[in-house]
Design a protein around this motif. Structure first.
Motif, mmCIF file in Angstrom:
data_model
loop_
_atom_site.group_PDB
_atom_site.id
_atom_site.type_symbol
_atom_site.label_atom_id
_atom_site.label_comp_id
_atom_site.label_asym_id
_atom_site.label_seq_id
_atom_site.Cartn_x
_atom_site.Cartn_y
_atom_site.Cartn_z
ATOM 1 N N ALA A 92 119.734 52.366 -79.789
ATOM 2 C CA ALA A 92 118.369 51.847 -79.620
ATOM 3 C C ALA A 92 117.378 52.976 -79.839
ATOM 4 C CB ALA A 92 118.185 51.233 -78.235
ATOM 5 N N GLU A 93 116.175 52.645 -80.329
ATOM 6 C CA GLU A 93 115.193 53.662 -80.692
ATOM 7 C C GLU A 93 114.321 54.097 -79.522
ATOM 8 O OE1 GLU A 93 112.916 52.461 -84.040
ATOM 9 O OE2 GLU A 93 114.648 52.096 -85.307
ATOM 10 N N ASN A 94 114.220 53.258 -78.496
ATOM 11 C CA ASN A 94 113.434 53.575 -77.306
ATOM 12 C C ASN A 94 113.765 52.554 -76.226
ATOM 13 O OD1 ASN A 94 111.547 51.228 -77.678
ATOM 14 N ND2 ASN A 94 110.973 52.405 -79.505
ATOM 15 N N GLY A 95 113.115 52.663 -75.070
ATOM 16 C CA GLY A 95 113.433 51.772 -73.972
ATOM 17 C C GLY A 95 113.175 50.312 -74.275
ATOM 18 N N GLN A 96 112.052 50.024 -74.942
ATOM 19 C CA GLN A 96 111.739 48.632 -75.262
ATOM 20 C C GLN A 96 112.749 48.057 -76.243
ATOM 21 O OE1 GLN A 96 109.288 46.611 -73.795
ATOM 22 N NE2 GLN A 96 110.617 45.140 -74.813
ATOM 23 N N ASP A 97 113.162 48.861 -77.210
ATOM 24 C CA ASP A 97 114.179 48.421 -78.169
ATOM 25 C C ASP A 97 115.495 48.129 -77.442
ATOM 26 O OD1 ASP A 97 115.297 47.842 -80.691
ATOM 27 O OD2 ASP A 97 116.045 49.888 -80.905
ATOM 28 N N LEU A 98 115.811 48.940 -76.433
ATOM 29 C CA LEU A 98 117.021 48.709 -75.642
ATOM 30 C C LEU A 98 116.928 47.364 -74.912
ATOM 31 C CD1 LEU A 98 119.711 49.827 -74.408
ATOM 32 C CD2 LEU A 98 118.306 50.705 -72.534
ATOM 33 N N ILE A 99 115.796 47.110 -74.273
ATOM 34 C CA ILE A 99 115.603 45.841 -73.558
ATOM 35 C C ILE A 99 115.733 44.662 -74.516
ATOM 36 C CG2 ILE A 99 113.920 44.446 -72.302
ATOM 37 C CD1 ILE A 99 112.809 47.066 -71.131
ATOM 38 N N ASP A 100 115.147 44.789 -75.703
ATOM 39 C CA ASP A 100 115.245 43.721 -76.702
ATOM 40 C C ASP A 100 116.693 43.485 -77.121
ATOM 41 O OD1 ASP A 100 112.501 43.505 -76.610
ATOM 42 O OD2 ASP A 100 112.166 44.702 -78.424
ATOM 43 N N LYS A 101 117.446 44.572 -77.267
ATOM 44 C CA LYS A 101 118.860 44.434 -77.659
ATOM 45 C C LYS A 101 119.681 43.811 -76.531
ATOM 46 C CE LYS A 101 119.533 47.855 -81.329
ATOM 47 N NZ LYS A 101 118.184 47.842 -81.876
ATOM 48 N N PHE A 102 119.330 44.108 -75.292
ATOM 49 C CA PHE A 102 120.004 43.473 -74.156
ATOM 50 C C PHE A 102 119.817 41.955 -74.208
ATOM 51 C CE2 PHE A 102 120.359 47.006 -70.696
ATOM 52 C CZ PHE A 102 121.216 47.698 -71.529
ATOM 53 N N LYS A 103 118.641 41.513 -74.649
ATOM 54 C CA LYS A 103 118.334 40.085 -74.687
ATOM 55 C C LYS A 103 119.087 39.366 -75.803
ATOM 56 C CE LYS A 103 113.651 40.609 -72.782
ATOM 57 N NZ LYS A 103 112.195 40.513 -73.087
ATOM 58 N N THR A 104 119.338 40.083 -76.897
ATOM 59 C CA THR A 104 119.963 39.442 -78.059
ATOM 60 C C THR A 104 121.458 39.712 -78.173
ATOM 61 O OG1 THR A 104 119.382 41.348 -79.459
ATOM 62 C CG2 THR A 104 117.811 39.522 -79.358
ATOM 63 N N SER A 105 121.953 40.693 -77.422
ATOM 64 C CA SER A 105 123.368 41.044 -77.496
ATOM 65 C C SER A 105 124.070 40.682 -76.195
ATOM 66 C CB SER A 105 123.526 42.553 -77.751
ATOM 67 O OG SER A 105 124.894 42.930 -77.665
ATOM 68 N N HIS A 106 125.306 40.270 -76.322
ATOM 69 C CA HIS A 106 126.104 39.962 -75.130
ATOM 70 C C HIS A 106 126.824 41.219 -74.614
ATOM 71 C CE1 HIS A 106 125.369 35.709 -75.467
ATOM 72 N NE2 HIS A 106 125.787 35.706 -76.723
ATOM 73 N N GLU A 107 126.644 42.343 -75.329
ATOM 74 C CA GLU A 107 127.331 43.581 -74.950
ATOM 75 C C GLU A 107 126.387 44.479 -74.133
ATOM 76 O OE1 GLU A 107 130.556 45.022 -77.967
ATOM 77 O OE2 GLU A 107 128.735 44.595 -79.097
ATOM 78 N N ILE A 108 126.649 44.590 -72.845
ATOM 79 C CA ILE A 108 125.926 45.502 -71.974
ATOM 80 C C ILE A 108 126.823 46.720 -71.743
ATOM 81 C CG2 ILE A 108 124.854 45.826 -69.722
ATOM 82 C CD1 ILE A 108 123.396 43.833 -71.493
ATOM 83 N N PRO A 109 126.359 47.922 -72.077
ATOM 84 C CA PRO A 109 127.229 49.100 -71.995
ATOM 85 C C PRO A 109 127.499 49.532 -70.557
ATOM 86 C CG PRO A 109 124.997 49.771 -72.464
ATOM 87 C CD PRO A 109 124.992 48.266 -72.507
#
Length: 214
Positions: A34-51
């Protein structure tokens, strides 16, 4: 089974290089960047993979590491966050730890030491190198003694000497041999811990406390 990692860093080349290094480790794999915190949050919403682990840079646009680790603590407390940054000053370390980071490393860390740190983070739940531990313990002792833990790093002191000049932040960055973003980070950190809002306030503080260049 390998532990899953997400890298949050706005420098794509660094993130991809780091991903390549980690994917060669026995116990870990990077699932995305992810490129920054907001991008991470967006990826959490669209991906089922939480690290299970996040390697988090501090100085990023839109949503920096301080905001991101605090959001993670409040929304995903089971994720172990390791700060991985060029910033090793006292205030950055203390703020990241207080906001929820379970580890702290500098970006010039050797890959072997990074792997060992990740193993410690996985097994013990935290990892702080000796230099970071000293900063943390010093802060704890200061708070126990009723002192306000305001520490100014050598680089921040150098920045303060330029606040009383007419140099722009870009010109200050050239003088300090760093990026304008890093200079802005020094400014923001100093304003935060000194409870100031403007460069004028920083300049007055520098003059009153002997940080201005002679």
């Amino acid at each position: 089974m390998k532990k899953t990692i997400v890298i949050v860093d706005d420098h794509l080349l660094i993130a991809k290089a780091l991903e390549s290094i980690i994917d060669n480790f026995t116990d870990f794999q990077v699932i995305y960047v992810a490129e920054n915190g907001q991008d991470l949050i967006d990826k959490f919403k669209t991906s089922h993979e939480i690290p299970e682990i996040i390697l988090l840079d501090i100085s990023m646009p839109i949503m920096d590491g301080f905001e991101t680790v605090l959001w993670l603590k409040n929304n995903h407390p089971n994720i172990k966050v390791m700060a991985l940054s060029m910033q090793g000053d006292d205030s950055s370390v203390i703020k990241m730890i207080k906001n929820g980071a379970k580890g702290y490393l500098l970006k010039n860390t050797h890959p072997r030491d990074l792997e060992e740190a990740l193993i410690k983070l996985k097994d013990d739940g935290f990892f702080y190198p000796e230099w970071a531990s000293k900063i943390i313990f010093s802060s704890i002792n200061s708070e126990k003694n009723g002192e306000k833990a305001v520490r100014i790093s050598e680089r921040e002191k150098e920045f303060l000497t330029y606040t009383v000049t007419e140099l722009s932040y870009k010109e200050i960055a050239e003088k300090m041999c760093c990026s304008p973003r890093t200079v802005e980070s020094y400014r923001d950190q100093l304003c935060d811990k000194l409870e100031l809002k403007t460069r004028v306030g920083l300049a007055v503080f520098a003059l009153k406390n002997g940080f201005a260049a002679s």
